[in-house]
Write a protein that holds these residues in place. Structure first.
Motif, short mmCIF file in Angstrom:
data_model
loop_
_atom_site.label_atom_id
_atom_site.label_comp_id
_atom_site.label_asym_id
_atom_site.label_seq_id
_atom_site.Cartn_x
_atom_site.Cartn_y
_atom_site.Cartn_z
N TYR A 172 0.84 -1.20 0.00
CA TYR A 172 0.00 0.00 0.00
C TYR A 172 0.88 1.25 0.00
O TYR A 172 0.60 2.22 -0.72
CB TYR A 172 -0.93 0.00 1.21
CG TYR A 172 -1.66 1.31 1.40
CD1 TYR A 172 -2.78 1.62 0.65
CD2 TYR A 172 -1.20 2.26 2.32
CE1 TYR A 172 -3.44 2.84 0.79
CE2 TYR A 172 -1.85 3.46 2.48
CZ TYR A 172 -2.96 3.76 1.72
OH TYR A 172 -3.60 4.97 1.87
N HIS A 175 2.34 1.70 -3.36
CA HIS A 175 1.31 2.20 -4.29
C HIS A 175 1.07 3.68 -4.07
O HIS A 175 0.91 4.45 -5.04
CB HIS A 175 0.03 1.40 -4.08
CG HIS A 175 -1.05 1.71 -5.07
ND1 HIS A 175 -1.98 2.70 -4.86
CD2 HIS A 175 -1.35 1.17 -6.29
CE1 HIS A 175 -2.81 2.75 -5.88
NE2 HIS A 175 -2.45 1.85 -6.76
N THR A 179 1.44 6.56 -6.92
CA THR A 179 0.28 7.32 -7.39
C THR A 179 0.24 8.75 -6.87
O THR A 179 -0.51 9.58 -7.38
CB THR A 179 -1.03 6.61 -6.98
OG1 THR A 179 -1.08 6.51 -5.55
CG2 THR A 179 -1.09 5.22 -7.60
N THR A 181 -0.84 9.70 -3.90
CA THR A 181 -1.92 9.91 -2.95
C THR A 181 -1.98 8.76 -1.95
O THR A 181 -1.69 7.62 -2.30
CB THR A 181 -3.30 10.00 -3.65
OG1 THR A 181 -3.55 8.78 -4.35
CG2 THR A 181 -3.36 11.17 -4.61
N ALA A 183 -4.70 6.92 -0.31
CA ALA A 183 -6.15 6.80 -0.48
C ALA A 183 -6.74 5.76 0.45
O ALA A 183 -6.06 4.84 0.90
CB ALA A 183 -6.47 6.45 -1.93
N LEU A 245 -11.90 7.55 -1.60
CA LEU A 245 -12.41 7.06 -2.87
C LEU A 245 -13.68 6.25 -2.65
O LEU A 245 -13.82 5.58 -1.63
CB LEU A 245 -11.37 6.16 -3.56
CG LEU A 245 -10.03 6.77 -3.91
CD1 LEU A 245 -9.10 5.68 -4.46
CD2 LEU A 245 -10.18 7.90 -4.92
N ALA A 249 -14.44 3.55 -7.53
CA ALA A 249 -13.18 4.20 -7.90
C ALA A 249 -11.98 3.46 -7.32
O ALA A 249 -10.91 3.41 -7.93
CB ALA A 249 -13.18 5.65 -7.42
N ALA A 250 -12.16 2.87 -6.13
CA ALA A 250 -11.07 2.14 -5.49
C ALA A 250 -10.65 0.93 -6.31
O ALA A 250 -9.46 0.57 -6.34
CB ALA A 250 -11.48 1.71 -4.08
N ASP A 252 -10.44 0.63 -9.52
CA ASP A 252 -9.51 1.06 -10.56
C ASP A 252 -8.20 1.58 -9.95
O ASP A 252 -7.12 1.32 -10.47
CB ASP A 252 -10.13 2.16 -11.41
CG ASP A 252 -11.30 1.65 -12.24
OD1 ASP A 252 -11.30 0.45 -12.58
OD2 ASP A 252 -12.22 2.44 -12.53
N HIS A 253 -8.31 2.28 -8.85
CA HIS A 253 -7.13 2.92 -8.26
C HIS A 253 -6.15 1.91 -7.68
O HIS A 253 -4.93 2.00 -7.91
CB HIS A 253 -7.57 3.89 -7.16
CG HIS A 253 -6.44 4.58 -6.47
ND1 HIS A 253 -5.75 5.64 -7.02
CD2 HIS A 253 -5.85 4.34 -5.25
CE1 HIS A 253 -4.80 6.04 -6.19
NE2 HIS A 253 -4.84 5.26 -5.10
N PHE A 254 -6.65 0.92 -6.94
CA PHE A 254 -5.77 0.04 -6.18
C PHE A 254 -5.34 -1.22 -6.93
O PHE A 254 -4.44 -1.92 -6.48
CB PHE A 254 -6.45 -0.37 -4.87
CG PHE A 254 -6.46 0.71 -3.83
CD1 PHE A 254 -5.28 1.17 -3.27
CD2 PHE A 254 -7.66 1.26 -3.40
CE1 PHE A 254 -5.28 2.16 -2.30
CE2 PHE A 254 -7.67 2.26 -2.43
CZ PHE A 254 -6.48 2.71 -1.89
N SER A 258 -7.17 -3.82 -4.27
CA SER A 258 -8.58 -3.51 -3.99
C SER A 258 -9.30 -4.68 -3.34
O SER A 258 -10.30 -4.49 -2.64
CB SER A 258 -9.29 -3.11 -5.28
OG SER A 258 -9.31 -4.18 -6.21
#
Length: 302
Positions: A172, A175, A179, A181, A183, A245, A249-250, A252-254, A258
């Motif tokens: 994490y 990541h 990225t 951020t 999140a 998020l 959205a999470a 796609d982001h993680f 996720s």
């Protein structure tokens, strides 16, 4: 006893070695490399060259052992299900060697497998053979060995941490750095249980010496750390913005993370502490995250 230890040069395994030696045991540590062999020898263990992927070498190493502690696991989460299935095959092989004896086998699982999804902390007595988390393959293999008479005991791990490494929080952090951020999902109220690596290592030694056949033990010091608190600590350490998020959205982001980030993963260790006299004393997860050197962070190889 002469204990055969897989994952002996890994994060948890390397901390188990001094606990076993202090308890009067000898340790034979599985390693794939010459560098690993040197580290094991320096730690006071006897190196054994092989890998969990080489079942023949694994069998030969276990043959001469008085007990086995299995902490090795392939942490490539892009192949998580396949690696969980591989762990089941490794455990089955170990059991074939130990069957018909009273030599103990301690295997490593995850606290989430004691969670039935009702919002209460996972408990040691719970076993759900159809649990949707792929790591259930580990406990399914263990249950088969129990039915075959093997003295099998299970250590379920939370997020195991020190100021350098913190279970799933480690990727994490990577990541977040990539990225830009830190999140979390929705309000960040999802909770992750945790345990300091020194306390976790001590539990393995206690479960070996005092544990019961068929028992599951939870290496949990903190029942549930809110994920927002984890994200806040990482945001402080990396000097990044904190971002909430939505669940969609999470995804796609993680990426692969996720499947874990949105889970509420609390667990109790009340029974474990009562049965083994285990009392966690190490720093908490947030304290270790605050103590990290984020500017120069190196992660030990598994």
């Amino acid at each position: 006893m002469n204990i055969f230890l897989t994952g002996a040069t890994g994060f948890v395994g390397s901390h188990i070695i001094p606990e076993l030696l202090a308890a009067g045991h000898c340790v034979t540590g599985l390693t794939r490399s010459e560098a690993g062999a040197r580290r094991l020898a320096e730690a006071g263990a006897e190196p054994y060259r092989g890998s969990i992927g080489d079942l023949a070498s694994l069998r030969a190493g276990i043959e001469r052992a008085d007990g086995v502690i299995h902490t090795a696991f392939d942490h490539n989460f892009a192949e998580y299900r396949a690696n969980c299935e591989k762990d089941g095959r490794v455990i089955a092989t170990m059991g074939e060697v130990l069957q018909g004896s009273d030599r103990p086998l301690l295997i490593t699982s995850a606290t989430v497998l004691g969670d039935n999804g009702d919002g209460r902390p996972a408990v040691e007595s719970a076993y759900y053979p159809d649990h949707p988390i792929p790591r259930i393959a580990t406990e399914q293999a263990g249950e088969a060995l129990l039915q075959a008479g093997v003295d099998l005991r299970i250590i379920r791990l939370p997020q195991v941490h020190d100021p350098v490494k913190q279970g799933l929080v480690t990727p994490y952090i990577d990541h977040a750095r990539q990225t830009g951020t830190a999140a979390y999902v929705d309000d960040g109220a999802q909770r992750w249980c945790a345990g300091h690596v020194g306390d976790v290592a001590r539990l393995y030694a206690l479960a070996l010496d005092r544990g019961q056949k068929g028992a599951r033990y939870h290496a949990v010091a903190e029942e549930g750390v809110p994920f927002r608190s984890i994200a806040e600590a990482v945001a402080r350490g990396l000097d990044l913005p904190l971002v909430s998020l939505s669940g969609a959205a999470a995804q796609d982001h993680f990426g692969w993370l996720s499947m874990f980030v949105g889970l509420d993963k609390t667990a109790s260790s009340t029974w474990t502490q009562e049965q083994l006299g285990w009392q966690p004393v190490g720093p908490g997860l947030i304290a270790d995250l605050d103590a990290m050197d984020y500017a120069d962070r190196t992660v030990p190889a598994m």
